[in-house]
Design an enzyme around this catalytic site. Structure first.
Site, short mmCIF file in Angstrom:
data_model
loop_
_atom_site.label_atom_id
_atom_site.label_comp_id
_atom_site.label_asym_id
_atom_site.label_seq_id
_atom_site.Cartn_x
_atom_site.Cartn_y
_atom_site.Cartn_z
N LYS A 79 0.80 -1.23 0.00
CA LYS A 79 0.00 0.00 0.00
C LYS A 79 0.84 1.28 0.00
O LYS A 79 2.04 1.27 0.25
CB LYS A 79 -0.97 -0.02 1.19
CG LYS A 79 -2.12 -0.98 0.90
CD LYS A 79 -3.22 -0.92 1.92
CE LYS A 79 -4.34 -1.89 1.50
NZ LYS A 79 -5.34 -2.07 2.55
N ARG A 104 -3.79 -9.82 5.18
CA ARG A 104 -4.23 -9.94 3.78
C ARG A 104 -3.07 -9.48 2.91
O ARG A 104 -2.70 -8.31 2.96
CB ARG A 104 -5.46 -9.07 3.57
CG ARG A 104 -6.03 -9.10 2.16
CD ARG A 104 -7.21 -8.16 2.04
NE ARG A 104 -7.79 -8.16 0.72
CZ ARG A 104 -7.30 -7.47 -0.32
NH1 ARG A 104 -6.22 -6.72 -0.16
NH2 ARG A 104 -7.89 -7.52 -1.50
N1 HH2 Z 1 -7.43 -3.71 1.01
C1 HH2 Z 1 -7.78 -3.75 -0.30
C2 HH2 Z 1 -8.91 -4.47 -0.70
N2 HH2 Z 1 -9.63 -5.19 0.19
N3 HH2 Z 1 -9.98 -5.95 2.39
C3 HH2 Z 1 -9.64 -5.96 3.68
N4 HH2 Z 1 -10.33 -6.69 4.57
N5 HH2 Z 1 -8.56 -5.24 4.14
C4 HH2 Z 1 -7.80 -4.47 3.31
O1 HH2 Z 1 -6.85 -3.82 3.78
C5 HH2 Z 1 -8.16 -4.43 1.91
C6 HH2 Z 1 -9.28 -5.20 1.49
C7 HH2 Z 1 -6.97 -2.99 -1.30
O2 HH2 Z 1 -5.96 -3.80 -1.84
P1 HH2 Z 1 -6.03 -4.55 -3.28
O3 HH2 Z 1 -7.15 -5.53 -3.31
O4 HH2 Z 1 -4.70 -5.13 -3.56
O5 HH2 Z 1 -6.25 -3.37 -4.31
P2 HH2 Z 1 -7.51 -2.90 -5.16
O6 HH2 Z 1 -8.54 -2.41 -4.20
O7 HH2 Z 1 -6.95 -1.81 -6.04
O8 HH2 Z 1 -8.03 -4.08 -5.93
#
Ligand code: HH2
Length: 261
Positions: free
Chosen positions: A197, A239
């Site tokens: 992040k 995660r």
């Molecule tokens: N962060 C993201 C998405 N879902 N869910 C939980 N429970 N906790 C988190 O910190 C979290 C989450 C963002 O990360 P990512 O899925 O890699 O990115 P994007 O939202 O661009 O798909």
């Protein structure tokens, strides 16, 4: 919890796993590397992201969830939409991971596990001007209320997650990580997502002589360091995009922690 983003635009791996075969292969690899859960998402929630219609989100995630569930993989669905959560559970998902924490009742009625994550605002604008009087107490109180609702609705397992980067400045994120024990003290198991992040880009830039911010795919050290920190503070799950490195780091630190106990 290993991340599988079936999206064209996720901040760290957008487009790599939009193809279902690629998503499945990646998910299997994460399981082999030691993931207990695979979190499948079809909508990016990165800062500035636009919402995706439900039909599009379903077309992205359902075939992947169905195939993984049929192989016995524990799948969570990363969604903010009741329609997607319900269809994902019918396809075999056993956890609803909801960055809006609004689907507590949906998870309860479906009888599956629930992750209540904290977000201030909406992805499109959440980083414009996040504000809290007491970020740790406000996040805790909101999460406990949503987790209680999920439990009352019948969810068999309920997690809380501070939502690193979701409507939070670097200082808010640091306060939440530093005071993770406040969330642990609620009695709900805590999930933390720092992987790749923006806060890690900012911290790496501070530590780097050139001051350069590493791209999202080049933040492994910070991701593993903060995941390890979270475990040491009592988090029950992290995660992550990089499962193998996280599992290896945890194994080492557990030996030290056991010796210290
Ligand atoms: N962060 C993201 C998405 N879902 N869910 C939980 N429970 N906790 C988190 O910190 C979290 C989450 C963002 O990360 P990512 O899925 O890699 O990115 P994007 O939202 O661009 O798909």
């Amino acid at each position: 919890m290993g991340v599988v983003n079936v999206t064209p635009d996720s901040f760290s791996d957008g487009g790599r796993f939009l193809d279902h075969a690629a998503a499945l292969a990646h998910a299997r690899r994460l399981v082999d590397e030691g993931a207990d859960w695979v979190d499948v998402g079809g909508e990016s929630t990165r800062p500035g992201a636009a919402p995706v219609p439900a039909a599009e989100e379903l077309a992205r995630v359902l075939p992947v969830i169905e195939a993984l569930a049929a192989e016995g993989v524990r799948v969570s669905v990363d969604t903010r939409k009741a329609e997607v959560a319900t269809a994902a559970v019918a396809a075999g998902a056993r956890m609803v991971n909801d960055v809006s924490a609004g689907l507590a009742e949906v998870a309860g009625v479906a009888g599956v596990a629930f992750v209540a994550m904290h977000m201030q605002g909406e992805p499109a604008t959440m980083q414009d001007a996040p504000h809290y009087d007491d970020v740790v107490a406000e996040v805790r109180d909101h999460l406990v209320a949503r987790a209680d609702a999920a439990r009352a609705a019948g969810a068999p397992e309920v997690w809380i997650d501070p939502g690193i980067g979701f409507g939070k400045t670097l200082d808010h994120n640091l306060a939440l990580l530093a005071d993770l024990d406040v969330l642990v003290a609620t009695g709900y198991p805590v999930l933390v997502g720092t992987s790749r992040k923006g806060m890690l880009g900012a911290l790496a830039a501070r530590a780097d002589r050139s001051g350069a911010v590493p791209p999202a795919g080049d933040r492994l050290e910070g991701s593993v360091a903060t995941a390890t920190w979270a475990f040491l503070q009592g988090a029950g799950m992290v995660r992550v995009h990089d499962v193998a490195a996280t599992v290896a780091a945890r194994a080492v630190v557990e030996v030290v922690a056991a010796r210290a106990a």
